[in-house]
Design an enzyme around this catalytic site. Structure first.
Site, PDB file in Angstrom:
ATOM      1  N   GLU A 161      20.456 -26.235  13.537  1.00 18.57           N
ATOM      2  CA  GLU A 161      21.059 -24.927  13.248  1.00 18.57           C
ATOM      3  C   GLU A 161      21.696 -25.038  11.861  1.00 18.57           C
ATOM      4  OE1 GLU A 161      23.510 -24.094  16.700  1.00 18.57           O
ATOM      5  OE2 GLU A 161      21.816 -24.531  18.010  1.00 18.57           O
ATOM      6  N   HIS A 195      24.887 -28.757  15.560  1.00 17.15           N
ATOM      7  CA  HIS A 195      23.516 -28.901  16.039  1.00 17.15           C
ATOM      8  C   HIS A 195      22.640 -29.026  14.790  1.00 17.15           C
ATOM      9  CE1 HIS A 195      24.830 -26.861  19.985  1.00 17.15           C
ATOM     10  NE2 HIS A 195      24.764 -28.173  20.132  1.00 17.15           N
ATOM     11  N   HIS A 245      27.179 -22.025  14.186  1.00 13.87           N
ATOM     12  CA  HIS A 245      25.912 -22.341  14.867  1.00 13.87           C
ATOM     13  C   HIS A 245      24.840 -21.300  14.546  1.00 13.87           C
ATOM     14  CE1 HIS A 245      27.168 -25.564  17.818  1.00 13.87           C
ATOM     15  NE2 HIS A 245      28.325 -25.231  17.259  1.00 13.87           N
ATOM     16  N   GLU A 262      27.842 -17.789  16.036  1.00 13.42           N
ATOM     17  CA  GLU A 262      26.380 -17.879  16.064  1.00 13.42           C
ATOM     18  C   GLU A 262      25.900 -16.930  14.978  1.00 13.42           C
ATOM     19  OE1 GLU A 262      24.739 -19.831  18.128  1.00 13.42           O
ATOM     20  OE2 GLU A 262      26.299 -20.392  19.559  1.00 13.42           O
TER      21      GLU A 262
HETATM   22 ZN   LIG Z   1      24.392 -24.608  18.372  1.00 11.04          ZN
END
Ligand SMILES: [Zn+2]
Length: 459
Positions: free
Chosen positions: A89, A86, A216, A308
């Site tokens: 990110e 992404h 991420h 994350e």
């Molecule tokens: Zn992401």
């Protein structure tokens, strides 16, 4: 005066070259320069290659670390890190550049742990899977915490919803029989995915990756498959159902290794969410279809988790050092996890590689396939296992194996050609006798070999 000025500017430039800001956001050109700088500093243990281009033509560069860059050594596992899928990110991208510099520096300093890691592992680092999205996000810059542009690629497609959906296929096979791993790609899959996704799929298929993490931001938690719940289609998008893989305990352990080695992830309370131990099953958080981690598990031998790493997707530059210190040990420990479970060679009686041989573990409905050199890697938690190697045209062979917490157990399989299949016209008297074969279903010989064998379910 102008001489003085020029001398001053020269000094400034020199200083900038000698002492660049280590913790900074890297635009595309800067990222490429940094990768080449690392390669120039560690030329004998690194290699840079591109796996393809983004929609706007930016290269998807990978930095490889190995004692023999560019070469797969039998029994040496391949592991990968993917960042910035992404585009907005951005922490993963910066952490992977830091990691690259760190590995090189520590290798040069003869740090024993890092030297050993590089000698025993082939590490592939893709700092940015979505360089176009990143540039859009970077043009906007860090905002706390606001809507950011650049999540998607330049065609406005979310790359983590862009992989072929193999989950439905697997759930069907679970009930009705069929392969439990290496599920085939749909026809014309290339036309259904974005250029970045296609490049990554081809990359996954050209190396026998064993372990991976996809970095991420937007939360702080280690997320493991499945991301997609079996009822995804029938429930609303916010449905939450724990959707374990057959390797659930192993995935939890891998996620915990990261969260506990991380500075604060394991504490669980982060960004207003609570995740016990700092880990979560993907679908029990929210169900997501066509994600990359499920695809890794169902289409290849690779076990991937999704990390994350920051509440703020685009942290300010001043926060990068703290983030690096919070993640450094976790990034190294996670790589070291690839040296667990069992590994070995699958060979015939003449010691020829049996590429495509299938290794199955009793009680776990997920096999792995041996690579081009006949070597296989099967991550497992410590314990006792019954492991079977099968290959078309050969008698299956079963071994009882103990897996220890430390380094992987080496288990080689020497398969004997199946008499019944070599000469199917003649009835072989007790084919396979003399080998330690346990009752296994016969494998029907198919053109493309092991990948289409009927699977053996849990014992
Ligand atoms: Zn992401």
């Amino acid at each position: 005066m102008s001489d003085l000025l020029s001398a001053f500017l020269h000094l400034l430039l020199l200083f900038k070259l000698v002492a660049p800001v280590t913790f900074r956001h890297h635009r595309y050109d800067d990222l490429v320069r940094t990768l080449y700088k690392v390669h120039n500093q560690c030329p004998y243990v690194t290699r840079i290659y591109s796996i393809g281009r983004s929609v706007k033509g930016r290269h998807l560069y990978v930095l490889e670390f190995s004692d023999y860059p560019g070469i797969h050594e039998a029994l040496e596992p391949e592991v990968k890190y993917v960042g910035n899928m992404h585009g907005d990110e951005v922490l993963g991208r910066e952490l992977l550049l830091q990691l690259s510099e760190f590995l090189c520096e520590e290798f040069r300093n003869q740090n024993q742990r890092i030297t050993r890691l590089i000698q025993e592992t082939r590490i592939h680092i893709l700092p940015s899977m979505n360089p176009d999205g990143y540039e859009a996000a970077a043009n906007q810059g860090p905002k706390v915490p606001g809507h950011l542009v650049g999540r998607n690629n330049a065609n406005e497609v979310d790359l983590n919803r862009n992989f072929p959906d193999l989950n439905t296929y697997f759930y069907y096979n679970e009930k009705h029989g069929g392969p439990n791993h290496h599920l085939p790609l749909p026809d014309n899959w290339e036309s259904q995915v974005e250029p970045e996704t296609e490049a990554v799929i081809r990359w996954m298929r050209s190396f026998n990756f064993v372990l991976s993490a996809n970095l991420h931001g937007g939360a702080v938690v280690a997320n493991y498959p499945y991301d997609k719940s079996p009822g995804h289609r029938f429930r609303n998008a916010h449905s939450t159902t724990n959707s374990p893989t057959p390797d659930d305990k192993l995935f939890q352990k891998l996620a915990k290794v990261y969260s506990y080695a991380h500075g604060w992830m394991h504490q669980g309370w982060n960004c207003g969410d609570y995740f016990p131990d700092g880990i979560t099953n993907g679908a029990s958080w929210y169900s997501l279809s066509k994600g990359m981690q499920d695809f890794n598990y169902l289409h290849t031998n690779c076990f991937e988790i999704t990390l994350e790493l920051s509440c703020n997707k685009f942290p300010r530059q001043e926060e990068l050092q703290r983030e690096w210190l919070g993640n450094r040990e976790a990034l190294i420990q996670f790589l070291e996890q690839v040296h667990h479970g069992i590994k070995g060679m699958v060979l015939d009686e003449n010691h020829h590689n049996l590429t495509g041989a299938v290794i199955s573990v009793s009680g776990i409905n997920h096999d792995v396939t041996a690579g081009e050199q006949g070597d296989y890697f099967r991550l497992l938690l410590p314990g006792t296992y019954t492991v079977t190697a099968t290959a078309p045209g050969f008698d299956p062979l079963t071994e009882n194996v103990i897996v220890h917490p430390g380094k992987p157990t080496l288990v080689n399989f020497y398969l004997k050609r199946s008499i019944t299949q070599v000469n199917p016209a003649k009835k072989a008297p007790g084919g396979g006798q003399g080998s330690r074969v346990k009752a296994q279903p016969r494998i029907t010989k198919k053109k493309d070999g092991a990948r289409k064998q009927p699977h053996r379910g849990p014992a």
